[in-house]
Design a protein around this motif. Structure first.
Motif, PDB file in Angstrom:
ATOM      1  N   ASP A 146     -30.669   4.682   1.697  1.00 32.75           N
ATOM      2  CA  ASP A 146     -31.409   4.630   0.558  1.00 32.75           C
ATOM      3  C   ASP A 146     -33.089   3.920   0.651  1.00 32.75           C
ATOM      4  O   ASP A 146     -33.867   4.331   0.526  1.00 32.75           O
ATOM      5  N   PHE A 147     -32.859   2.908   1.515  1.00 30.94           N
ATOM      6  CA  PHE A 147     -33.884   2.407   2.076  1.00 30.94           C
ATOM      7  C   PHE A 147     -34.854   3.366   2.858  1.00 30.94           C
ATOM      8  O   PHE A 147     -36.092   3.643   2.424  1.00 30.94           O
ATOM      9  N   LEU A 148     -34.075   4.068   3.618  1.00 26.01           N
ATOM     10  CA  LEU A 148     -34.869   5.259   4.346  1.00 26.01           C
ATOM     11  C   LEU A 148     -35.388   6.107   3.884  1.00 26.01           C
ATOM     12  O   LEU A 148     -36.687   6.699   3.874  1.00 26.01           O
ATOM     13  N   SER A 149     -34.667   6.707   2.640  1.00 25.94           N
ATOM     14  CA  SER A 149     -35.055   7.818   1.797  1.00 25.94           C
ATOM     15  C   SER A 149     -36.434   7.310   0.899  1.00 25.94           C
ATOM     16  O   SER A 149     -37.371   8.099   1.121  1.00 25.94           O
ATOM     17  N   ARG A 150     -36.148   6.298   0.636  1.00 27.62           N
ATOM     18  CA  ARG A 150     -37.533   5.541  -0.041  1.00 27.62           C
ATOM     19  C   ARG A 150     -38.609   5.380   0.609  1.00 27.62           C
ATOM     20  O   ARG A 150     -39.777   5.783   0.303  1.00 27.62           O
ATOM     21  N   GLU A 151     -38.518   5.209   1.822  1.00 26.30           N
ATOM     22  CA  GLU A 151     -39.629   4.969   2.967  1.00 26.30           C
ATOM     23  C   GLU A 151     -39.916   6.440   3.363  1.00 26.30           C
ATOM     24  O   GLU A 151     -40.740   6.574   4.430  1.00 26.30           O
ATOM     25  N   ASN A 152     -39.639   7.410   2.968  1.00 30.99           N
ATOM     26  CA  ASN A 152     -39.932   9.081   3.331  1.00 30.99           C
ATOM     27  C   ASN A 152     -39.397   9.228   4.809  1.00 30.99           C
ATOM     28  O   ASN A 152     -40.209  10.069   5.492  1.00 30.99           O
TER      29      ASN A 152
END
Ligand code: C2E
Ligand code: CA
Ligand code: CA
Ligand code: CA
Length: 282
Positions: A245-251
């Motif tokens: 989820d963190f990586l997804s938020r950071e694109n």
């Protein structure tokens, strides 16, 4: 004290010989492994964070030895590099990975790519480019579906010579990725000098996400540098939803890790692709 000193020396000497002969035994086994085709590949899926689809796989080599069982590359690649045996192994890996991705295309997954780890010794060997061309002559795979993973330490020392080699690979259509990014030479100036497509953030950074004094700002910075330079970014070693989820938020463009699956052999990969359900990520 005098005699104990002597004993220690003898003990050390003995240990040293034991290690040496163990290495020599391994070398003999490794030579036989090449003759007897004892290697196989497992594939580690990469998921696109926007579409939630499996867009590619990384090929990882394994050695199935009668007595030792399954030997991981961390245990035999260093010896294979030291003895030069890595060259036939590496050629086998590249060819096999190309054959398998071609078959995956023929099964209907026509946009999937395979990412292949390239050995430093092979890359720097005179025969490298010839062996790559020979493989693409023999295997009718679209080279644009093939990515080579290189490390910073492979391309940095002779930058200008390396650029020439990389340009030749790019002309064949092959994509180029920097593996373990962030762990090697810290010079960023080479990033736009080399014709690269992808950066892989090393899993040591991902493993610390969400832990006290984590590396989230480093990961954020790497993602934004990659995007500024028009590179795709892959995070490896994603083991939980929080990291994803963190990586997804950071694109972050793609993720790879045990959270999706462990690396799997080709037949299981086909099964995995057939049963993939993006809702599993919600
Ligand atoms: P690498 O290229 O950095 O590959 C990633 C390694 O991390 C793989 O280990 C993979 O199984 C593991 N990994 C991926 N996701 C996770 C995760 O979520 N958690 C954990 N704990 N581990 C994860 P593997 O297969 O043992 O490979 C180790 C190294 O051996 C590779 O590191 C690569 O440098 C080398 N290697 C593997 N296959 C080949 C090959 O075919 N040719 C060459 N030259 N080197 C290879
Ligand atoms: Ca890799
Ligand atoms: Ca790595
Ligand atoms: Ca590596």
């Amino acid at each position: 004290a005098k005699s104990s000193g002597k004993n220690q020396y003898e003990l050390y000497h003995h240990e040293m010989h034991k290690n040496e002969s163990k290495i020599m035994q391994m070398e003999v086994l490794l030579r036989k492994a090449i003759e007897n085709d004892e290697f196989f590949l497992v594939y580690h899926p990469q998921v696109d964070m926007k579409s939630k689809q499996i867009v590619g796989v990384e090929a990882l080599v394994r050695w199935k030895q009668k007595e030792l069982g399954i030997v991981s590359p961390g245990e035999f690649i260093p010896l294979a590099e030291e003895t030069g045996l890595i060259i036939p192994i590496s050629e086998w890996v590249i060819k096999k990975a190309c054959e398998d991705i071609l078959n995956i295309h023929l099964k209907g997954y026509s946009n999937m790519y395979v990412s292949i780890n390239i050995s430093a010794l092979h890359f720097n060997h005179d025969s490298f480019f010839r062996s790559i061309e020979a493989i693409f002559d023999q295997v009718n795979v679209d080279p644009r579906a093939v990515e080579f993973e290189l490390t910073e330490s492979m391309i940095m020392p002779n930058a200008s010579e390396t650029i020439g080699k990389l340009v030749k690979l790019k002309k064949l259509g092959i994509k180029l990725s920097i593996d373990d990014f962030g762990t090697g030479y810290s010079s960023l100036s080479y990033l736009n000098r080399f014709p690269l497509d992808t950066l892989k953030i090393d899993k040591s950074f991902i493993g610390k996400l969400g832990i006290y004094q984590d590396d989230s700002s480093i990961v954020e910075a790497i993602i934004s540098i990659a995007h500024r330079l028009n590179l795709k970014i892959v995070a490896e070693g994603v083991e939980n939803k929080k990291q994803m989820d963190f990586l997804s938020r950071e694109n972050c463009d793609r993720i790879q890790g045990f959270y999706i699956t462990k690396p799997i052999p080709y037949p299981e990969l086909l099964n995995f692709l057939e049963n993939w359900d993006e809702d599993l990520l919600n």
